[in-house]
Design a protein around this motif. Structure first.
Motif, PDB file in Angstrom:
ATOM      1  N   TYR A   1      -8.481  -8.373  -4.437  1.00  0.00           N
ATOM      2  CA  TYR A   1      -8.921  -6.986  -4.308  1.00  0.00           C
ATOM      3  C   TYR A   1      -7.765  -6.030  -4.566  1.00  0.00           C
ATOM      4  O   TYR A   1      -6.699  -6.131  -3.978  1.00  0.00           O
ATOM      5  N   GLY A   2      -7.972  -5.081  -5.483  1.00  0.00           N
ATOM      6  CA  GLY A   2      -6.993  -4.045  -5.751  1.00  0.00           C
ATOM      7  C   GLY A   2      -7.554  -2.687  -5.377  1.00  0.00           C
ATOM      8  O   GLY A   2      -8.732  -2.413  -5.635  1.00  0.00           O
TER       9      GLY A   2
ATOM     10  N   THR B   1      -2.581  -4.649  -4.145  1.00  0.00           N
ATOM     11  CA  THR B   1      -3.409  -5.769  -4.606  1.00  0.00           C
ATOM     12  C   THR B   1      -3.215  -6.957  -3.683  1.00  0.00           C
ATOM     13  O   THR B   1      -2.079  -7.348  -3.386  1.00  0.00           O
TER      14      THR B   1
ATOM     15  N   ARG C   1      -0.935   1.779  -5.630  1.00  0.00           N
ATOM     16  CA  ARG C   1      -1.848   0.681  -5.912  1.00  0.00           C
ATOM     17  C   ARG C   1      -1.433  -0.582  -5.157  1.00  0.00           C
ATOM     18  O   ARG C   1      -0.294  -1.045  -5.273  1.00  0.00           O
TER      19      ARG C   1
END
Length: 388
Positions: free
Chosen positions: A336-337, A346, A344
């Motif tokens: 999941y990012g 991840t 950002r």
């Protein structure tokens, strides 16, 4: 800091005291346990104890992140997310009792763990009981790959060390100065693994208040570089001893930027330090940061606010995918990012490491200035084998 912080990073076991606090429309533990239509989330963290300041930031960030991720509804569909908060006081025994109590009441999602020692004890419970556990500021590398039910919403020690690597240069001898704790040992191991140089360590008892003998050990060792990993309320006394014993003037010192309240504790030698940073207010500017800034007291974000914010985002994503099936929650988080306060983030699918940007900074006049950003890939820890 729990990473140095870190970290950087126990009290008497006691009977669990659960406190119901507001998180959007959060109800009391009794209401959460008795309302079958609600989705129950338990947060076990340091509401008191030596890391209470870190815990408070995490909790504030979690509430802000929950509001952000649910568009201020505190709901998944038509089901309310009921959050119960429990104080572990930084004590693994108390944390385990709290986690077991929540699991016994039917909670399938747990978050928290301000302390590395706490996280290492709660993680096995997640696997044994098949509940989702999203650890918080705890920086120990051992949480990565602990088991398929355990994730993390903060950084880990190895990411601190990789951020520091650019400061460390080609020095032949490195000394790691850290507490004798899970957090401290994690930093020592990370430095040794990342630098592949002549690395020694000075482990300071967690309860130490006089740091002069340990500062003298550093001075006598005459290292090219000193990596200081510290967390907690004794940081000011520690830095004073290092300065008084001439360590800051005689060698290059790299350390992590702790919470803002601790910055004055660096003393007059603050501007001599090379600082790596998990986060500090103003390091980034994006919608998540603006939402957090608007939610926290005084509008000034701090070191562990992003960990709570990201934890809430991860949990909302997992619950949106499947509010009742934990295995589906786990699968939804792997890879999941998402955009969060730091930028950002991840979740690495193989071992659940949280890849994220890291920062370099300097302090001058009590203000932190961004001097560099380390990309998530450049700060990525080595892959860990999933243990279960």
């Amino acid at each position: 800091m729990q990473s140095l912080s870190t970290s950087r990073r126990a009290l008497l076991g006691a009977v669990l005291t659960a406190a119901a606090l507001g998180a959007g429309g959060c109800g009391s533990p009794k209401q959460a346990a008795g309302d079958d239509s609600s989705i129950k989330v338990g947060v076990v963290y340091s509401q008191s104890g030596p890391l209470a300041g870190y815990g408070a930031q995490y909790a504030e960030g979690f509430k802000a992140g929950l509001a952000y991720a649910t568009d201020n509804t505190n709901k998944i569909g038509d089901r309310t997310i009921d959050v119960s908060w429990a104080d572990d006081a930084g004590d693994p025994v108390k944390a385990v009792s709290a986690a077991k109590d929540l699991i016994g009441k039917g909670y399938r999602v747990l978050a928290g763990s301000t302390s590395s020692g706490v996280a290492l004890q709660v993680a096995p419970l997640a696997a044994e009981n098949k509940v989702l556990f999203v650890s918080g500021p705890a920086a120990t590398d051992a949480i990565t790959g602990a088991n398929r039910y355990t994730f993390r919403s903060g950084r880990q020690s190895y990411q601190d060390v990789l951020t520091a690597k650019s400061f460390l240069g080609d020095g032949a001898q490195v000394v790691v100065f850290a507490p004798d704790s899970a957090f401290g040992k994690s930093n020592v191991d990370a430095v040794k693994n990342a630098l592949h140089k002549d690395v020694t360590s000075i482990a300071v008892p967690a309860g130490a208040t006089d740091f002069t003998p340990f500062a003298s050990q550093i001075k006598a060792a005459r290292p090219d570089l000193v990596f200081v990993a510290w967390a907690g309320t004794t940081a000011g006394a520690m830095w004073q001893a290092l300065d008084q014993q001439g360590v800051l003037a005689s060698t290059k010192v790299v350390t992590g930027l702790d919470i803002q309240a601790s910055w004055a504790g660096f003393g007059p030698g603050a501007d001599k330090l090379n600082l790596l940073a998990h986060y500090f207010d103003g390091a980034v500017d994006n919608p998540a940061y603006q939402a957090l800034k608007a939610a926290v007291p005084g509008g000034r974000t701090d070191l562990f606010h992003p960990d709570g914010f990201a934890a809430a985002q991860m949990i909302v994503h997992a619950l949106t995918t499947s509010p009742d099936d934990v295995d589906k929650m786990v699968t939804s988080l792997e890879g999941y990012g998402f955009d969060s306060v730091k930028g950002r983030l991840t979740v690495r699918a193989d071992d659940h490491a949280l890849l994220q940007p890291m920062f370099q900074a300097r302090l001058s006049g009590g203000k932190a200035t961004l001097t560099g950003t380390i990309t998530p890939d450049a700060a990525a820890p080595p892959a860990a084998a999933m243990k279960g």
